[in-house]
Design an enzyme around this catalytic site. Structure first.
Site, PDB file in Angstrom:
ATOM      1  N   GLU A 282       0.887  -1.211  -0.040  1.00  0.00           N
ATOM      2  CA  GLU A 282      -0.153  -0.071  -0.008  1.00  0.00           C
ATOM      3  C   GLU A 282       0.783   1.267   0.035  1.00  0.00           C
ATOM      4  OE1 GLU A 282      -3.177  -0.150  -0.773  1.00  0.00           O
ATOM      5  OE2 GLU A 282      -2.530  -2.277  -0.711  1.00  0.00           O
ATOM      6  N   TRP A 285       1.923   1.573  -3.539  1.00  0.00           N
ATOM      7  CA  TRP A 285       0.823   2.388  -4.293  1.00  0.00           C
ATOM      8  C   TRP A 285       0.942   3.937  -4.126  1.00  0.00           C
ATOM      9  CZ3 TRP A 285      -2.405   1.057  -7.959  1.00  0.00           C
ATOM     10  CH2 TRP A 285      -2.803  -0.128  -8.034  1.00  0.00           C
ATOM     11  N   TRP A 314     -19.862  11.277 -19.992  1.00  0.00           N
ATOM     12  CA  TRP A 314     -20.162  11.336 -18.733  1.00  0.00           C
ATOM     13  C   TRP A 314     -21.330  12.292 -18.557  1.00  0.00           C
ATOM     14  CZ3 TRP A 314     -17.962   7.947 -16.185  1.00  0.00           C
ATOM     15  CH2 TRP A 314     -16.305   7.553 -16.357  1.00  0.00           C
ATOM     16  N   ASN A 349     -10.585   2.558   2.548  1.00  0.00           N
ATOM     17  CA  ASN A 349     -10.187   2.293   1.526  1.00  0.00           C
ATOM     18  C   ASN A 349     -11.263   1.541   0.591  1.00  0.00           C
ATOM     19  OD1 ASN A 349      -8.210   2.414  -0.922  1.00  0.00           O
ATOM     20  ND2 ASN A 349      -8.200   0.301  -0.589  1.00  0.00           N
ATOM     21  N   TRP A 367     -16.003  11.569 -13.265  1.00  0.00           N
ATOM     22  CA  TRP A 367     -14.839  11.164 -12.026  1.00  0.00           C
ATOM     23  C   TRP A 367     -14.611  12.420 -11.446  1.00  0.00           C
ATOM     24  CZ3 TRP A 367     -10.127  12.629 -12.857  1.00  0.00           C
ATOM     25  CH2 TRP A 367      -9.768  12.927 -14.255  1.00  0.00           C
ATOM     26  N   TRP A 390      -9.420   7.826  -8.163  1.00  0.00           N
ATOM     27  CA  TRP A 390     -10.682   8.126  -9.005  1.00  0.00           C
ATOM     28  C   TRP A 390     -10.451   7.669 -10.502  1.00  0.00           C
ATOM     29  CZ3 TRP A 390     -15.476   9.252  -7.995  1.00  0.00           C
ATOM     30  CH2 TRP A 390     -15.877   9.310  -6.695  1.00  0.00           C
TER      31      TRP A 390
HETATM   32  C1  LIG Z   1     -11.231   6.978  -4.961  1.00  0.00           C
HETATM   33  C2  LIG Z   1     -10.096   7.198  -4.096  1.00  0.00           C
HETATM   34  C3  LIG Z   1      -9.510   8.194  -3.676  1.00  0.00           C
HETATM   35  C4  LIG Z   1      -8.610   8.232  -2.653  1.00  0.00           C
HETATM   36  N1  LIG Z   1      -8.153   9.480  -2.049  1.00  0.00           N
HETATM   37  C5  LIG Z   1      -6.918   9.541  -1.075  1.00  0.00           C
HETATM   38  C6  LIG Z   1      -6.450  10.543  -0.906  1.00  0.00           C
HETATM   39  O1  LIG Z   1      -7.078  11.699  -1.181  1.00  0.00           O
HETATM   40  N2  LIG Z   1      -5.709  10.371   0.142  1.00  0.00           N
HETATM   41  C7  LIG Z   1      -5.061   9.303   0.540  1.00  0.00           C
HETATM   42  O2  LIG Z   1      -3.911   9.657   1.180  1.00  0.00           O
HETATM   43  N3  LIG Z   1      -5.450   8.273  -0.177  1.00  0.00           N
HETATM   44  C8  LIG Z   1      -6.347   8.272  -0.872  1.00  0.00           C
HETATM   45  N4  LIG Z   1      -6.759   6.926  -1.428  1.00  0.00           N
HETATM   46  C9  LIG Z   1      -6.115   5.747  -1.122  1.00  0.00           C
HETATM   47  C10 LIG Z   1      -6.859   5.130   0.390  1.00  0.00           C
HETATM   48  O3  LIG Z   1      -8.205   4.856  -0.053  1.00  0.00           O
HETATM   49  C11 LIG Z   1      -6.424   5.800   1.536  1.00  0.00           C
HETATM   50  O4  LIG Z   1      -4.978   5.972   1.573  1.00  0.00           O
HETATM   51  C12 LIG Z   1      -6.479   4.694   2.719  1.00  0.00           C
HETATM   52  O5  LIG Z   1      -7.894   4.424   2.858  1.00  0.00           O
HETATM   53  C13 LIG Z   1      -5.972   5.443   3.828  1.00  0.00           C
HETATM   54  O6  LIG Z   1      -6.238   4.859   5.131  1.00  0.00           O
HETATM   55  P1  LIG Z   1      -5.228   4.202   6.109  1.00  0.00           P
HETATM   56  O7  LIG Z   1      -4.082   5.203   6.393  1.00  0.00           O
HETATM   57  O8  LIG Z   1      -5.655   3.366   7.182  1.00  0.00           O
HETATM   58  O9  LIG Z   1      -4.312   3.125   4.910  1.00  0.00           O
HETATM   59  P2  LIG Z   1      -3.548   1.787   5.180  1.00  0.00           P
HETATM   60  O10 LIG Z   1      -4.292   0.794   4.661  1.00  0.00           O
HETATM   61  O11 LIG Z   1      -3.045   1.683   6.625  1.00  0.00           O
HETATM   62  O12 LIG Z   1      -2.314   2.055   4.185  1.00  0.00           O
HETATM   63  C14 LIG Z   1      -1.080   2.875   4.575  1.00  0.00           C
HETATM   64  C15 LIG Z   1      -0.831   3.892   3.674  1.00  0.00           C
HETATM   65  O13 LIG Z   1      -0.478   3.650   2.664  1.00  0.00           O
HETATM   66  C16 LIG Z   1      -1.068   4.556   1.449  1.00  0.00           C
HETATM   67  N5  LIG Z   1      -2.161   4.159   0.480  1.00  0.00           N
HETATM   68  C17 LIG Z   1      -3.077   2.953   0.784  1.00  0.00           C
HETATM   69  N6  LIG Z   1      -3.609   2.848  -0.017  1.00  0.00           N
HETATM   70  C18 LIG Z   1      -3.583   3.454  -1.066  1.00  0.00           C
HETATM   71  C19 LIG Z   1      -4.043   3.766  -2.474  1.00  0.00           C
HETATM   72  N7  LIG Z   1      -4.915   3.018  -3.045  1.00  0.00           N
HETATM   73  N8  LIG Z   1      -3.444   4.703  -3.204  1.00  0.00           N
HETATM   74  C20 LIG Z   1      -2.535   5.551  -2.526  1.00  0.00           C
HETATM   75  N9  LIG Z   1      -1.830   5.444  -1.290  1.00  0.00           N
HETATM   76  C21 LIG Z   1      -2.491   4.398  -0.812  1.00  0.00           C
HETATM   77  C22 LIG Z   1      -1.669   5.614   2.419  1.00  0.00           C
HETATM   78  O14 LIG Z   1      -0.706   6.674   2.607  1.00  0.00           O
HETATM   79  C23 LIG Z   1      -1.979   5.011   3.652  1.00  0.00           C
HETATM   80  O15 LIG Z   1      -2.165   5.677   4.750  1.00  0.00           O
HETATM   81  C24 LIG Z   1      -7.864   6.947  -2.404  1.00  0.00           C
HETATM   82  C25 LIG Z   1      -8.351   5.859  -2.792  1.00  0.00           C
HETATM   83  C26 LIG Z   1      -9.750   5.837  -3.875  1.00  0.00           C
HETATM   84  C27 LIG Z   1     -10.018   4.551  -4.252  1.00  0.00           C
END
Ligand SMILES: Cc1cc2nc3c(=O)[nH]c(=O)nc-3n(C[C@H](O)[C@H](O)[C@H](O)COP(=O)(O)OP(=O)(O)OC[C@H]3O[C@@H](n4cnc5c(N)ncnc54)[C@H](O)[C@@H]3O)c2cc1C
Length: 473
Positions: A282, A285, A314, A349, A367, A390
């Site tokens: 993650e 990612w 859209w 997420n 989107w 997105w």
């Molecule tokens: C439509 C959409 C919009 C999103 N917008 C954002 C946003 O504005 N800011 C944001 O930080 N994340 C975003 N995410 C990614 C992700 O949903 C969040 O980072 C995550 O839910 C944060 O929760 P956590 O810190 O408990 O994550 P954990 O599951 O603990 O993951 C650890 C860290 O990894 C990073 N991470 C995890 N998943 C992703 C991912 N898919 N893409 C990029 N980084 C990721 C984050 O920095 C996160 O804090 C988005 C995902 C989607 C599908």
């Protein structure tokens, strides 16, 4: 002579390369934070995130004072004023150097180029450090020297690139010689910086500060990382780190997070611990999307990463969109997720993917509307991650979900919230329903009927995608 450090999305004292390197010069350091009114509007920064920044400034100003580093503040109306104002300050404090950590989206890049040019023209050396990613954008390339479009290949190369590197975050800088006749801004002045902007204090969910970020990181590694892979998709379980707001404004660095993972795995990268591997993935990612904004700058101009998808018709239906924003779509998992977002500034997420697919694939709404709404609410709003998420959900982006694979929100709900626990928490009016009914309720007086037909809209979207012009390579 002093060194100026321009703080931005890196509001921490430990493991801050710009601050550390400026302090190493041993000439005394002055820190500055610049608030730009137009930036907040142009980037739809959420009131919750703005307040999170304000609360962080309250903390970092004290941490810096303990190191004899005053924090000054500047307020400008337009991005074009940033460079001249920084120059004015640099000259006033007799700075020989200006340090900052790089930011990669196009507007930020252009702003920083202007600062670099103007300060250099006036004999001030600008030092741009890499901080936001572990591997700086541009360094992960395939055999042909091109950037990766697919995450799995990027991840493989990323791991090969960083694996030999010892992950040692930097300490806090050494105490400095205090610059003469310079006082830090006051707490009141920091608050004034944000006057005229809506602020939303969510400290009850999101306390500020790098100590808090570290505490969460430690707690996650101690209690949850081992089960992360199994629990991360279930929104009723507190199974993820909830660190994203701290990464977004930089009170935690990715190096600190990876170093904590490596301490837990005894130095093994991508080894036998499924939970640690999955969490590391993650974090990769996160890096992937930061690299994407540099390698595919069209995404910073509100363009689809895959140009051919720009032809998708859209819809711009304000009634459907308002129902989605307010959590009144009649689809419980969507409504629960949107209510979580609206109440806490954060969404799980799995649900971000589900609500984004629903908006783009079932409601066929652009989107970009969803992207903007998320940014306006998220305390963890980050351009690269949000745009990437997105575009993935809309099948317009890099590594996009294939257009014909559309999540059914009701099946997702049955699978990831099997007992309806998450739905009951956020939609109390459905709490009395059985575990089976709660995902797809019968007609009720106090809950709307679904705003779209899931099956018909799904078929229509697939047909519309199938008619798009072919991809040009
Ligand atoms: C439509 C959409 C919009 C999103 N917008 C954002 C946003 O504005 N800011 C944001 O930080 N994340 C975003 N995410 C990614 C992700 O949903 C969040 O980072 C995550 O839910 C944060 O929760 P956590 O810190 O408990 O994550 P954990 O599951 O603990 O993951 C650890 C860290 O990894 C990073 N991470 C995890 N998943 C992703 C991912 N898919 N893409 C990029 N980084 C990721 C984050 O920095 C996160 O804090 C988005 C995902 C989607 C599908």
């Amino acid at each position: 002579m002093t060194a100026l450090v321009w703080l931005r999305h890196d509001l921490r004292v430990r493991d801050n390369p710009a601050l550390f390197k400026a302090a190493e010069l041993g000439q005394g350091v002055v820190a500055v934070y610049v608030h730009c009114d137009a930036y907040v509007h142009q980037h739809t920064i959420a009131p919750a995130q703005l307040d999170f920044v304000r609360r962080h400034l309250h903390i970092i100003i004290k941490d810096l004072a303990a190191l004899n580093i005053p924090l000054l503040i500047i307020r400008v109306q337009k991005p074009a004023e940033v460079a001249p104002e920084l120059l004015r300050l640099a000259q006033a404090v007799k700075a020989e150097y200006c340090y900052f950590n790089a930011e990669y989206p196009l507007n930020e890049l252009n702003r920083d180029l202007a600062v670099n040019q103007l300060l250099r023209d006036h004999g001030i050396l600008v030092k741009r450090c890499h901080d936001r990613c572990i591997v700086p954008p541009g360094m992960i390339r395939n055999g042909q020297g091109d950037p990766y479009k697919v995450f799995t290949a990027f991840k493989k190369k990323w791991l090969q690139t960083v694996m030999p590197v010892a992950m040692q975050p930097l300490a806090a800088p050494a105490k400095q010689v205090a610059p003469a006749n310079l006082a830090s801004a006051s707490i009141d002045e920091i608050d004034q910086l944000f006057s005229g902007h809506e602020l939303r204090d969510l400290s009850v969910f999101w306390p500020a500060g790098e100590d808090e970020a570290y505490r969460r990181l430690d707690r996650f590694i101690e209690t949850s990382i081992a089960r992360y892979q199994d629990q991360r998709d279930f929104p009723a379980i507190d199974g993820t780190s909830s660190l994203s707001p701290y990464f977004a404004i930089g009170s935690l660095s990715p190096r600190q997070a990876v170093a904590a993972v490596l301490a837990y795995t005894h130095g093994e990268w991508d080894g036998g611990d499924a939970g640690a591997n999955c969490w590391l993935s993650e974090l990769i990612w996160r890096e992937f999307y930061q690299h994407v904004v540099v390698d595919y700058p069209q995404v910073c101009k509100r363009k689809a990463m895959q140009a051919h998808t720009e032809a998708f018709p859209w819809r711009y239906d304000k009634t459907l969109f308002a129902a989605w924003c307010e959590g009144k779509t009649g689809i419980p998992i969507i409504d629960a997720a949107m209510r979580q977002l609206n109440a806490t500034g954060w969404m799980h997420n799995r649900l971000r993917m589900v609500v984004a697919m629903f908006l783009t694939k079932n409601c066929q709404i652009d989107w970009r509307w969803g992207e903007d709404y998320f940014m306006s609410q998220l305390i963890d709003g980050d351009f690269a991650a949000n745009n990437g998420g997105w575009q993935w959900s809309a099948s317009t982006g890099t590594d996009a979900a294939p257009y014909f694979r559309i999540f059914n929100p009701v099946s997702q709900s049955e699978r990831f919230d099997p007992n309806g626990e998450f739905i009951r928490k956020w939609i109390p009016e459905l709490a009395h329903l059985s575990n089976k009914q709660i995902h797809n309720p019968p007609a009720l007086t106090n809950y709307p009927r679904p705003i779209v037909d899931l099956s018909a809209s799904r078929k229509e979207t697939i047909a519309l995608f199938a008619q798009l012009p072919p991809i040009k390579h």
